[in-house]
Design a protein around this motif. Structure first.
Motif, PDB file in Angstrom:
ATOM      1  N   SER A  49     -27.534 -16.047  -5.413  1.00 17.46           N
ATOM      2  CA  SER A  49     -27.664 -14.873  -4.548  1.00 17.46           C
ATOM      3  C   SER A  49     -29.108 -14.383  -4.559  1.00 17.46           C
ATOM      4  O   SER A  49     -29.892 -14.727  -5.461  1.00 17.46           O
ATOM      5  CB  SER A  49     -26.733 -13.750  -5.023  1.00 17.46           C
ATOM      6  OG  SER A  49     -27.205 -13.244  -6.257  1.00 17.46           O
ATOM      7  N   MET A  50     -29.399 -13.603  -3.514  1.00 12.29           N
ATOM      8  CA  MET A  50     -30.740 -13.020  -3.377  1.00 12.29           C
ATOM      9  C   MET A  50     -30.489 -11.701  -2.666  1.00 12.29           C
ATOM     10  O   MET A  50     -30.437 -11.677  -1.441  1.00 12.29           O
ATOM     11  CB  MET A  50     -31.533 -13.930  -2.441  1.00 12.29           C
ATOM     12  CG  MET A  50     -32.806 -14.444  -2.969  1.00 12.29           C
ATOM     13  SD  MET A  50     -33.609 -15.366  -1.671  1.00 12.29           S
ATOM     14  CE  MET A  50     -33.034 -17.000  -1.971  1.00 12.29           C
ATOM     15  N   ASN A  51     -30.230 -10.650  -3.396  1.00 14.94           N
ATOM     16  CA  ASN A  51     -29.829  -9.383  -2.781  1.00 14.94           C
ATOM     17  C   ASN A  51     -30.854  -8.944  -1.721  1.00 14.94           C
ATOM     18  O   ASN A  51     -31.997  -8.589  -2.032  1.00 14.94           O
ATOM     19  CB  ASN A  51     -29.703  -8.326  -3.881  1.00 14.94           C
ATOM     20  CG  ASN A  51     -29.168  -7.029  -3.358  1.00 14.94           C
ATOM     21  OD1 ASN A  51     -29.750  -6.423  -2.468  1.00 14.94           O
ATOM     22  ND2 ASN A  51     -28.047  -6.591  -3.899  1.00 14.94           N
ATOM     23  N   ALA A  52     -30.398  -8.990  -0.463  1.00 12.40           N
ATOM     24  CA  ALA A  52     -31.337  -8.770   0.647  1.00 12.40           C
ATOM     25  C   ALA A  52     -31.894  -7.342   0.654  1.00 12.40           C
ATOM     26  O   ALA A  52     -33.047  -7.129   1.029  1.00 12.40           O
ATOM     27  CB  ALA A  52     -30.651  -9.079   1.969  1.00 12.40           C
ATOM     28  N   LYS A  53     -31.086  -6.376   0.232  1.00 17.77           N
ATOM     29  CA  LYS A  53     -31.593  -4.993   0.211  1.00 17.77           C
ATOM     30  C   LYS A  53     -32.746  -4.882  -0.794  1.00 17.77           C
ATOM     31  O   LYS A  53     -33.782  -4.270  -0.501  1.00 17.77           O
ATOM     32  CB  LYS A  53     -30.465  -4.035  -0.182  1.00 17.77           C
ATOM     33  CG  LYS A  53     -30.907  -2.596  -0.257  1.00 17.77           C
ATOM     34  CD  LYS A  53     -29.726  -1.685  -0.482  1.00 17.77           C
ATOM     35  CE  LYS A  53     -30.165  -0.234  -0.498  1.00 17.77           C
ATOM     36  NZ  LYS A  53     -29.034   0.675  -0.562  1.00 17.77           N
ATOM     37  N   GLU A  54     -32.554  -5.513  -1.968  1.00 17.57           N
ATOM     38  CA  GLU A  54     -33.618  -5.457  -2.979  1.00 17.57           C
ATOM     39  C   GLU A  54     -34.870  -6.159  -2.458  1.00 17.57           C
ATOM     40  O   GLU A  54     -35.984  -5.678  -2.660  1.00 17.57           O
ATOM     41  CB  GLU A  54     -33.144  -6.099  -4.300  1.00 17.57           C
ATOM     42  CG  GLU A  54     -32.016  -5.333  -4.992  1.00 17.57           C
ATOM     43  CD  GLU A  54     -32.342  -3.843  -5.189  1.00 17.57           C
ATOM     44  OE1 GLU A  54     -33.489  -3.525  -5.551  1.00 17.57           O
ATOM     45  OE2 GLU A  54     -31.451  -3.005  -4.950  1.00 17.57           O
ATOM     46  N   VAL A  55     -34.672  -7.303  -1.765  1.00 16.20           N
ATOM     47  CA  VAL A  55     -35.831  -8.013  -1.198  1.00 16.20           C
ATOM     48  C   VAL A  55     -36.508  -7.108  -0.166  1.00 16.20           C
ATOM     49  O   VAL A  55     -37.737  -6.974  -0.138  1.00 16.20           O
ATOM     50  CB  VAL A  55     -35.404  -9.364  -0.561  1.00 16.20           C
ATOM     51  CG1 VAL A  55     -36.583 -10.021   0.138  1.00 16.20           C
ATOM     52  CG2 VAL A  55     -34.808 -10.301  -1.610  1.00 16.20           C
ATOM     53  N   GLY A  56     -35.695  -6.452   0.672  1.00 16.87           N
ATOM     54  CA  GLY A  56     -36.244  -5.543   1.686  1.00 16.87           C
ATOM     55  C   GLY A  56     -37.068  -4.436   1.038  1.00 16.87           C
ATOM     56  O   GLY A  56     -38.157  -4.085   1.499  1.00 16.87           O
ATOM     57  N   LYS A  57     -36.568  -3.898  -0.070  1.00 20.15           N
ATOM     58  CA  LYS A  57     -37.294  -2.812  -0.751  1.00 20.15           C
ATOM     59  C   LYS A  57     -38.608  -3.324  -1.345  1.00 20.15           C
ATOM     60  O   LYS A  57     -39.625  -2.626  -1.316  1.00 20.15           O
ATOM     61  CB  LYS A  57     -36.411  -2.215  -1.852  1.00 20.15           C
ATOM     62  CG  LYS A  57     -35.263  -1.392  -1.280  1.00 20.15           C
ATOM     63  CD  LYS A  57     -34.810  -0.345  -2.267  1.00 20.15           C
ATOM     64  CE  LYS A  57     -33.521  -0.650  -2.896  1.00 20.15           C
ATOM     65  NZ  LYS A  57     -32.953   0.115  -3.889  1.00 20.15           N
ATOM     66  N   ILE A  58     -38.569  -4.558  -1.863  1.00 24.93           N
ATOM     67  CA  ILE A  58     -39.789  -5.140  -2.444  1.00 24.93           C
ATOM     68  C   ILE A  58     -40.843  -5.304  -1.337  1.00 24.93           C
ATOM     69  O   ILE A  58     -42.025  -4.976  -1.519  1.00 24.93           O
ATOM     70  CB  ILE A  58     -39.473  -6.506  -3.117  1.00 24.93           C
ATOM     71  CG1 ILE A  58     -38.577  -6.290  -4.346  1.00 24.93           C
ATOM     72  CG2 ILE A  58     -40.745  -7.276  -3.467  1.00 24.93           C
ATOM     73  CD1 ILE A  58     -37.942  -7.552  -4.929  1.00 24.93           C
ATOM     74  N   VAL A  59     -40.406  -5.773  -0.176  1.00 19.38           N
ATOM     75  CA  VAL A  59     -41.348  -5.989   0.938  1.00 19.38           C
ATOM     76  C   VAL A  59     -41.867  -4.643   1.469  1.00 19.38           C
ATOM     77  O   VAL A  59     -43.053  -4.504   1.784  1.00 19.38           O
ATOM     78  CB  VAL A  59     -40.697  -6.872   2.041  1.00 19.38           C
ATOM     79  CG1 VAL A  59     -41.577  -6.947   3.277  1.00 19.38           C
ATOM     80  CG2 VAL A  59     -40.415  -8.266   1.487  1.00 19.38           C
ATOM     81  N   CYS A  60     -40.988  -3.641   1.517  1.00 24.69           N
ATOM     82  CA  CYS A  60     -41.440  -2.294   1.929  1.00 24.69           C
ATOM     83  C   CYS A  60     -42.501  -1.794   0.946  1.00 24.69           C
ATOM     84  O   CYS A  60     -43.525  -1.227   1.353  1.00 24.69           O
ATOM     85  CB  CYS A  60     -40.289  -1.308   1.942  1.00 24.69           C
ATOM     86  SG  CYS A  60     -39.307  -1.406   3.421  1.00 24.69           S
TER      87      CYS A  60
END
Ligand code: URA
Length: 434
Positions: A348-359
């Protein structure tokens, strides 16, 4: 009636009347209600919800808050598309030129990044010169001339949504069924389309994390569409991991360009083709979904979709040399890999966490007036179900600050889960609702 009474009523979990909702929307649109009062009411709606009747009344009041576009001069069935938001979601950039290349007219008003998700307008603006804020006359003229125009919500269409959308983004009030349904459907009603295809995302990177919640949101929007006499189809799609490989504004535009040239990630392709096949059907240009899919694929292969994208960019004042030579997009100062610390399969790759990292790298906004950094983001090198060896590159980070780069590296290693057991590639299309 005054705004304090309305806030108090919603705070105390009571149902608002149509008049109270209209009073709030008109007052806020015309700056008679302050941001802090609107924030209090939006937070009360977020916490206490709305009945179906309240959501419908809110949608209609927002749709009526500005002008309504009349697209009848185009003499065609206009089908609009909207997504409930996601991470790495560059679908509109690929799908809309693609369907336009099949003769389906596209008159699309897109949004900016919201919460941890990206927005099509921010992505389009990473193309030098691209004008997202053209006037109504030019918008319609562009559709007449080349069959497609993609703009921001700068026209006076559903201005209440524009204000509430950025307010919600800055007060953490995004993930709410009545607020999302009214936001999307008010824009669709105001922007003149007769039919609507909605990408209702579901999973860790979506505002609706479970399939049940996504179905509830879809049902609500289909019902509003029925009341507004606009046939609405919802495609429920998987947003558990970021869509495609790129997350970040110009990086996603580059992935969209490559996709239009035939090199499209499988998960993106599944979503683009399903939504596209329904857009073609609703536009009355092909009854059979499988045949529509084949026609869409053909227009990727023969370059027509890519040519339509170039035409779109040039017609909106953009510099198409960026599209023809992706090296022209400004590059981040630090480009560094993150390596796997073990072997196995990506679980898995939690997309919300990835989104927050990119933000946090600078691609998203904390305050509504913040500017964003188009060059930052990440490129995944692996997707869920892929096999990895120790020391393989998992992801490449594009950053403009050493400190933010190091923070992103650390967090990405926590977010990407690797185990020994094999797992299947996730299914992208979860359900079609009409
Ligand atoms: N897209 C919108 O336009 N509004 C929302 O609230 C969420 C996604």
């Amino acid at each position: 009636m005054n705004i304090l009474e309305i806030i108090e009523k919603k705070r105390d979990k009571k149902e608002l009347s149509k008049e109270e909702i209209t009073y709030f929307i008109e007052g806020y649109t015309h700056d008679k209600i302050a941001d802090y009062q609107a924030s209090a009411l939006i937070m009360a709606i977020y916490l206490n919800g709305m009945t179906k009747q309240e959501t419908t009344d809110l949608t209609i009041a927002m749709a009526n808050s500005g002008e309504k576009l009349d697209l009848s001069s185009l003499n065609e069935v206009i089908v609009d598309k909207h997504s409930t938001g996601g991470v790495g979601d560059k679908v509109s950039l690929i799908l809309l030129p693609l369907v336009a290349s099949l003769g389906v007219p596209v008159a699309k008003m897109s949004g900016r990044g919201l919460g941890f998700t990206g927005g099509t307008v921010d992505k389009l603006e990473s193309i030098s010169g691209y004008q997202t804020d053209i006037n109504i006359h030019n918008f319609v003229q562009n559709v007449e001339k080349i069959g497609i125009s993609m703009i921001s919500q700068t026209l006076n269409l559903a201005p209440a949504d524009k204000k509430i959308y950025s307010l919600r983004d800055s007060i953490s009030c995004v993930e709410s069924i009545p607020l999302i349904a009214s936001s999307i459907m008010s824009k669709k009603i105001a922007s003149g389309a007769q039919k609507i295809v909605l990408d209702v995302t579901c999973g860790s990177g979506a505002f609706m994390q479970s399939k049940e919640k996504a179905e509830e949101l879809a049902e609500e929007m289909i019902e509003i569409g029925r009341l507004a006499n606009k046939e609405t189809v919802c495609v429920l799609t998987n947003m558990d991991e970021p869509l495609g490989y790129a997350v970040g504004n110009s990086l996603e535009v580059i992935e969209a360009i490559q996709s239009l040239k035939g090199d499209m990630p499988e998960d993106v392709k599944d979503v683009v083709l399903e939504l596209g096949a329904y857009m073609v059907k609703l536009a009355g240009k092909g009854e059979n979904i499988e045949e529509n899919t084949a026609r869409l694929l053909k227009n990727i292969e023969n370059g027509k979709a890519y040519e339509k994208f170039i035409q779109l960019v040039e017609n909106q004042g953009g510099d198409s040399s960026y599209i023809k030579d992706i090296n022209q997009f400004p590059k981040a100062s630090y480009i560094e890999n993150v390596y796997s610390q073990k072997s196995g399969y990506i679980q898995s790759m939690n997309a919300k966490e990835v989104g927050k990292i990119v933000c946090a790298l600078g691609a998203g906004r904390i305050r509504k007036e913040d500017s964003i950094d188009n060059a930052v983001g990440i490129i995944l090198n692996k997707k869920v179900s892929d096999k990895v060896e120790k020391e393989d590159v998992l992801v490449t980070i594009y950053a403009n600050s050493k400190e933010k780069l190091e923070e992103a590296k650390k967090k990405l290693l926590e977010v990407i889960k690797i185990e020994e057991q094999e797992i299947e590639r996730p299914k992208m299309i979860l359900e079609i609702m009409k």
